[in-house]
Design a protein around this motif. Structure first.
Motif, PDB file in Angstrom:
ATOM      1  N   MET A   1       0.846  -1.177   0.000  1.00 41.87           N
ATOM      2  CA  MET A   1       0.000   0.000   0.000  1.00 41.87           C
ATOM      3  C   MET A   1       0.893   1.243   0.000  1.00 41.87           C
ATOM      4  O   MET A   1       1.867   1.316   0.734  1.00 41.87           O
ATOM      5  N   GLU A   2       0.539   2.205  -0.795  1.00 40.57           N
ATOM      6  CA  GLU A   2       1.300   3.442  -0.900  1.00 40.57           C
ATOM      7  C   GLU A   2       0.703   4.496   0.040  1.00 40.57           C
ATOM      8  O   GLU A   2      -0.510   4.589   0.180  1.00 40.57           O
ATOM      9  N   PHE A   3       1.586   5.268   0.664  1.00 43.61           N
ATOM     10  CA  PHE A   3       1.164   6.325   1.575  1.00 43.61           C
ATOM     11  C   PHE A   3       1.669   7.670   1.091  1.00 43.61           C
ATOM     12  O   PHE A   3       2.714   7.764   0.464  1.00 43.61           O
ATOM     13  N   TYR A   4       0.904   8.716   1.410  1.00 46.23           N
ATOM     14  CA  TYR A   4       1.291  10.089   1.099  1.00 46.23           C
ATOM     15  C   TYR A   4       1.454  10.869   2.389  1.00 46.23           C
ATOM     16  O   TYR A   4       0.822  10.564   3.398  1.00 46.23           O
ATOM     17  N   THR A   5       2.271  11.914   2.336  1.00 47.00           N
ATOM     18  CA  THR A   5       2.411  12.827   3.477  1.00 47.00           C
ATOM     19  C   THR A   5       1.281  13.863   3.408  1.00 47.00           C
ATOM     20  O   THR A   5       0.540  13.933   2.416  1.00 47.00           O
ATOM     21  N   THR A   6       1.183  14.672   4.436  1.00 43.61           N
ATOM     22  CA  THR A   6       0.151  15.711   4.441  1.00 43.61           C
ATOM     23  C   THR A   6       0.375  16.719   3.314  1.00 43.61           C
ATOM     24  O   THR A   6      -0.580  17.198   2.716  1.00 43.61           O
ATOM     25  N   MET A   7       1.626  17.011   3.004  1.00 51.98           N
ATOM     26  CA  MET A   7       1.936  17.959   1.923  1.00 51.98           C
ATOM     27  C   MET A   7       1.481  17.409   0.568  1.00 51.98           C
ATOM     28  O   MET A   7       0.869  18.118  -0.230  1.00 51.98           O
ATOM     29  N   GLU A   8       1.759  16.135   0.324  1.00 46.54           N
ATOM     30  CA  GLU A   8       1.356  15.516  -0.945  1.00 46.54           C
ATOM     31  C   GLU A   8      -0.165  15.428  -1.061  1.00 46.54           C
ATOM     32  O   GLU A   8      -0.739  15.726  -2.108  1.00 46.54           O
ATOM     33  N   MET A   9      -0.820  15.047   0.040  1.00 49.33           N
ATOM     34  CA  MET A   9      -2.279  14.919   0.005  1.00 49.33           C
ATOM     35  C   MET A   9      -2.949  16.277  -0.113  1.00 49.33           C
ATOM     36  O   MET A   9      -3.994  16.403  -0.740  1.00 49.33           O
ATOM     37  N   PRO A  42      -3.113   6.812   3.430  1.00 50.21           N
ATOM     38  CA  PRO A  42      -3.188   5.860   2.320  1.00 50.21           C
ATOM     39  C   PRO A  42      -3.542   6.567   1.013  1.00 50.21           C
ATOM     40  O   PRO A  42      -4.324   7.528   1.002  1.00 50.21           O
ATOM     41  N   SER A  43      -2.976   6.090  -0.080  1.00 52.49           N
ATOM     42  CA  SER A  43      -3.198   6.732  -1.373  1.00 52.49           C
ATOM     43  C   SER A  43      -4.663   6.664  -1.805  1.00 52.49           C
ATOM     44  O   SER A  43      -5.115   7.496  -2.580  1.00 52.49           O
ATOM     45  N   ASP A  44      -5.415   5.696  -1.289  1.00 50.36           N
ATOM     46  CA  ASP A  44      -6.825   5.558  -1.677  1.00 50.36           C
ATOM     47  C   ASP A  44      -7.784   6.244  -0.692  1.00 50.36           C
ATOM     48  O   ASP A  44      -9.002   6.084  -0.796  1.00 50.36           O
ATOM     49  N   ALA A  45      -7.255   7.015   0.250  1.00 45.90           N
ATOM     50  CA  ALA A  45      -8.102   7.710   1.233  1.00 45.90           C
ATOM     51  C   ALA A  45      -8.963   8.758   0.539  1.00 45.90           C
ATOM     52  O   ALA A  45      -8.524   9.442  -0.377  1.00 45.90           O
ATOM     53  N   LYS A  46     -10.193   8.869   0.993  1.00 47.00           N
ATOM     54  CA  LYS A  46     -11.139   9.841   0.448  1.00 47.00           C
ATOM     55  C   LYS A  46     -11.101  11.123   1.273  1.00 47.00           C
ATOM     56  O   LYS A  46     -10.967  11.078   2.492  1.00 47.00           O
ATOM     57  N   LYS A  47     -11.234  12.234   0.584  1.00 45.27           N
ATOM     58  CA  LYS A  47     -11.279  13.525   1.276  1.00 45.27           C
ATOM     59  C   LYS A  47     -12.593  13.618   2.054  1.00 45.27           C
ATOM     60  O   LYS A  47     -13.676  13.444   1.479  1.00 45.27           O
ATOM     61  N   PRO A  48     -12.526  13.894   3.360  1.00 48.18           N
ATOM     62  CA  PRO A  48     -13.756  14.016   4.157  1.00 48.18           C
ATOM     63  C   PRO A  48     -14.590  15.216   3.686  1.00 48.18           C
ATOM     64  O   PRO A  48     -14.051  16.216   3.229  1.00 48.18           O
TER      65      PRO A  48
END
Length: 67
Positions: A1-9, A42-48
């Motif tokens: 699973m790929e993860f992003y930082t807060t800056m990338e997201m 997670p790269s597949d996380a949805k924006k709340p």
């Protein structure tokens, strides 16, 4: 699973890095984990959803019903 930082997201979601951090801290981003001082999302996380937009929408609907 790929993860992003807060800056990338923040760039992906088109919101500020600080807002992404706040959403993670409030537990509103599913799967986000704090590793040291860095949130990993997670790269597949949805924006709340933004509850302020929902409240504004409800107000508009109420005003339309009055007319």
């Amino acid at each position: 699973m790929e993860f992003y930082t807060t800056m990338e997201m923040a760039k992906i979601w088109k919101i500020s890095r600080r807002r992404v951090t706040t959403l993670c801290t409030e537990g509103r981003v599913e799967g986000a984990v704090l590793k040291g001082n860095t949130w990993l999302i997670p790269s597949d996380a949805k924006k709340p959803e933004d509850p302020r937009k929902l409240r504004n929408y409800e107000r508009v609907i109420k005003n339309c019903d009055k007319n």
